[in-house]
Design a protein around this motif. Structure first.
Motif, mmCIF file in Angstrom:
data_model
loop_
_atom_site.group_PDB
_atom_site.id
_atom_site.type_symbol
_atom_site.label_atom_id
_atom_site.label_comp_id
_atom_site.label_asym_id
_atom_site.label_seq_id
_atom_site.Cartn_x
_atom_site.Cartn_y
_atom_site.Cartn_z
ATOM 1 N N MET A 173 0.826 -1.192 0.000
ATOM 2 C CA MET A 173 0.000 0.000 0.000
ATOM 3 C C MET A 173 0.864 1.248 0.000
ATOM 4 S SD MET A 173 -3.068 -0.814 -0.317
ATOM 5 C CE MET A 173 -3.872 0.712 0.053
ATOM 6 N N MET A 174 1.951 1.179 0.756
ATOM 7 C CA MET A 174 2.850 2.332 0.812
ATOM 8 C C MET A 174 3.516 2.575 -0.542
ATOM 9 S SD MET A 174 4.508 1.834 4.548
ATOM 10 C CE MET A 174 5.716 3.124 4.427
ATOM 11 N N VAL A 175 3.924 1.456 -1.144
ATOM 12 C CA VAL A 175 4.540 1.583 -2.484
ATOM 13 C C VAL A 175 3.525 2.146 -3.456
ATOM 14 C CG1 VAL A 175 5.458 0.257 -4.421
ATOM 15 C CG2 VAL A 175 6.273 -0.195 -2.113
ATOM 16 N N LEU A 176 2.306 1.616 -3.378
ATOM 17 C CA LEU A 176 1.252 2.086 -4.288
ATOM 18 C C LEU A 176 0.971 3.568 -4.089
ATOM 19 C CD1 LEU A 176 -1.490 -0.703 -4.454
ATOM 20 C CD2 LEU A 176 -0.032 0.121 -6.275
ATOM 21 N N ILE A 177 0.921 3.968 -2.856
ATOM 22 C CA ILE A 177 0.651 5.385 -2.563
ATOM 23 C C ILE A 177 1.789 6.256 -3.095
ATOM 24 C CG2 ILE A 177 0.514 7.056 -0.659
ATOM 25 C CD1 ILE A 177 -1.101 4.838 0.843
ATOM 26 N N THR A 178 3.011 5.755 -2.920
ATOM 27 C CA THR A 178 4.161 6.524 -3.419
ATOM 28 C C THR A 178 4.093 6.653 -4.941
ATOM 29 O OG1 THR A 178 5.425 5.533 -1.633
ATOM 30 C CG2 THR A 178 6.671 6.687 -3.337
ATOM 31 N N ILE A 179 3.872 5.488 -5.576
ATOM 32 C CA ILE A 179 3.797 5.514 -7.051
ATOM 33 C C ILE A 179 2.631 6.394 -7.498
ATOM 34 C CG2 ILE A 179 3.335 4.090 -9.088
ATOM 35 C CD1 ILE A 179 4.923 1.854 -7.705
ATOM 36 N N GLY A 180 1.503 6.255 -6.783
ATOM 37 C CA GLY A 180 0.321 7.059 -7.109
ATOM 38 C C GLY A 180 0.627 8.542 -7.006
ATOM 39 N N ALA A 181 1.363 8.891 -5.965
ATOM 40 C CA ALA A 181 1.708 10.310 -5.798
ATOM 41 C C ALA A 181 2.602 10.775 -6.946
ATOM 42 C CB ALA A 181 2.418 10.506 -4.459
ATOM 43 N N LEU A 182 3.579 9.913 -7.310
ATOM 44 C CA LEU A 182 4.460 10.270 -8.434
ATOM 45 C C LEU A 182 3.660 10.414 -9.729
ATOM 46 C CD1 LEU A 182 7.571 8.018 -7.705
ATOM 47 C CD2 LEU A 182 7.460 10.515 -7.635
ATOM 48 N N LEU A 183 2.752 9.458 -9.920
ATOM 49 C CA LEU A 183 1.935 9.512 -11.137
ATOM 50 C C LEU A 183 1.054 10.749 -11.142
ATOM 51 C CD1 LEU A 183 0.863 5.767 -11.580
ATOM 52 C CD2 LEU A 183 2.554 7.032 -12.882
ATOM 53 N N PHE A 184 0.558 11.103 -9.985
ATOM 54 C CA PHE A 184 -0.286 12.293 -9.892
ATOM 55 C C PHE A 184 0.509 13.542 -10.272
ATOM 56 C CE2 PHE A 184 -2.064 15.871 -7.529
ATOM 57 C CZ PHE A 184 -3.351 15.853 -8.022
ATOM 58 N N LEU A 185 1.739 13.572 -9.756
ATOM 59 C CA LEU A 185 2.600 14.704 -10.090
ATOM 60 C C LEU A 185 2.881 14.748 -11.592
ATOM 61 C CD1 LEU A 185 5.154 14.703 -7.136
ATOM 62 C CD2 LEU A 185 3.409 16.421 -7.646
ATOM 63 N N TYR A 186 3.145 13.568 -12.126
ATOM 64 C CA TYR A 186 3.419 13.497 -13.575
ATOM 65 C C TYR A 186 2.188 13.941 -14.370
ATOM 66 C CZ TYR A 186 4.895 11.598 -18.059
ATOM 67 O OH TYR A 186 5.221 11.454 -19.357
ATOM 68 N N TYR A 187 1.031 13.499 -13.888
ATOM 69 C CA TYR A 187 -0.216 13.897 -14.552
ATOM 70 C C TYR A 187 -0.399 15.419 -14.481
ATOM 71 C CZ TYR A 187 -5.133 14.244 -15.701
ATOM 72 O OH TYR A 187 -6.299 14.588 -16.302
ATOM 73 N N GLY A 188 -0.097 15.944 -13.307
ATOM 74 C CA GLY A 188 -0.224 17.389 -13.126
ATOM 75 C C GLY A 188 0.685 18.146 -14.075
#
Lengths: 215, 189
Positions: free
Chosen positions: A27-42
């Motif tokens: 879950m932590m890895v997913l959240i980290t990746i999700g945050a990175l992806l969100f930043l990339y999306y932004g």
């Protein structure tokens, strides 16, 4: 060696297990990746917005230019049509056959002892000009007089610049009638001549009386 | 549980995490980043198209300007061709004009009749019509006729005589009976 008794062994074990819980780590890895992806999306969304703004600017610029361009294209098409139509009309005008010069040349060939009774001329696009001339000749040798007319006509038309000139007798008959030419009675001959030629190197039309040529 | 080996429960959790990761990636690329990229690419394509249109439009504008200069002769000539024929149905004005023309050339009793009219095959002359006329001149003198025909050919550049018939008459030997076939190019009304 001192003996250590770990009375909290089970609790420590559980604590360690909780810490190494794969689901939690995942879950932590997913959240980290999700945050990175969100930043990339932004970042991508920001770039897209910039491009959208650029597109709007370009479209505004085009909207300003478009009416002028459309009008210019319309005018260009109109002008091209005019140029083409004028060229075709000019060709039509230039490729006409002018009967005035032909009639003038014919007049030069008719001697006083020659009479034309009929002239039928047609112009066709493919065959050129065909003229049928009918008349009578009066002379001591009326056939010779008719032949003189034929030769002179052939010569005159050649000089006029027409191409493929052919002047042929279709009929040449002696007549019973006697004509009075210059006080002398002479026999007559009836002739029908076929004149064919191509109106190449056409001469300019003879100007009308008292007026300058307009072409 | 032994150190270094995963329990069934842990394997299930790792699998669940992997599934979650795959779903996250799918949702991200399919519903977020993919449409955004497509939209961006579409906009970039539109910008390229519009910019190329603008570049070519500048070219077209300059070409149109040059064409306007080049076509001056053609436009004035075209206007002259159009001005040759008055407004209205040709049957209404052509016969009187011919009658007046030959009367001015001292050839009376000229009668012009419309034989037929047809459209041109050439696309360039789509707005023009070809009219065929028969012009009867029952009392014509050859010399005057020749001059009149020459004058007519000069005065009417869009008129062509396709057939000329001249015959002697027995009752009036000083005159010839003349029939002319003429075609004229007239703009459609």
């Amino acid at each position: 060696m001192a003996l250590h008794l770990n009375l909290l062994h089970e609790q420590i074990q559980e604590h360690r297990q909780r810490q190494r819980d794969p689901l939690k780590i995942g879950m932590m890895v997913l959240i980290t990746i999700g945050a990175l992806l969100f930043l990339y999306y932004g970042w991508n969304a920001y770039r897209t917005l910039a491009i959208k703004a650029r597109l709007s600017a370009v479209e505004r610029e085009w909207a300003k230019v478009e009416p002028r361009v459309t009008a210019a294209e319309k005018r260009s098409n109109e002008l091209n049509d005019i140029i083409k139509t004028t060229a075709v009309l000019d060709e039509y005008v230039e490729h006409r056959f002018f009967w005035g010069p032909f009639m003038e040349r014919l007049t030069r060939c008719v001697a006083p002892n020659i009479q034309l009774t009929s002239l039928e001329g047609t112009v066709t696009d493919d065959k050129g000009v065909s003229v049928s001339i009918e008349g009578v000749a009066a002379a001591r040798e009326p056939r010779s007089a008719a032949e003189d007319l034929r030769q002179m006509l052939s010569e005159q038309l050649g000089q006029a610049g027409y191409g493929d000139v052919k002047v042929e007798f279709k009929a040449l008959d002696d007549l019973e009638t006697i004509a009075n030419v210059g006080g002398a009675s002479v026999p007559m001959a009836h002739y029908i001549m076929a004149v064919n030629f191509q109106p190449t190197n056409k001469p300019r039309p003879t100007p009308g009386p008292g007026k300058a040529p307009r072409r | 549980m032994t150190q270094g080996r995963l329990t069934k429960d842990q394997i299930q959790k790792i699998s669940l995490s992997l599934v979650g990761f795959v779903i996250l990636m799918y949702v991200y690329f399919s519903f977020f980043l993919g449409p955004l990229n497509r939209s961006r690419n579409t906009m970039l394509g539109k910008i390229r198209d519009t910019q190329s249109k603008m570049a070519s439009s500048q070219d077209n504008l300059s070409k149109a300007g040059k064409l306007e200069q080049q076509a001056k002769t053609a436009t004035s000539r075209f206007a002259a061709f159009k001005a040759l024929n008055p407004e209205g149905a040709p049957i209404a004005w052509f016969p009187p004009r011919i009658k007046l023309f030959f009367a001015n050339q001292q050839i009376d009793k000229a009668v012009a009749r419309l034989e037929n009219n047809s459209a041109f095959k050439q696309a360039e002359l789509a707005s023009w019509m070809k009219y065929s006329w028969l012009i009867d001149l029952p009392q014509a003198d050859y010399a005057k006729l020749g001059k009149a025909i020459a004058e007519l050919e000069n005065a009417e550049p869009l008129l062509a005589l396709t057939r000329v018939s001249i015959k002697n008459t027995t009752d009036q030997p000083e005159f010839q009976v003349v029939v002319l076939s003429a075609t004229t190019v007239i703009e459609k009304q």
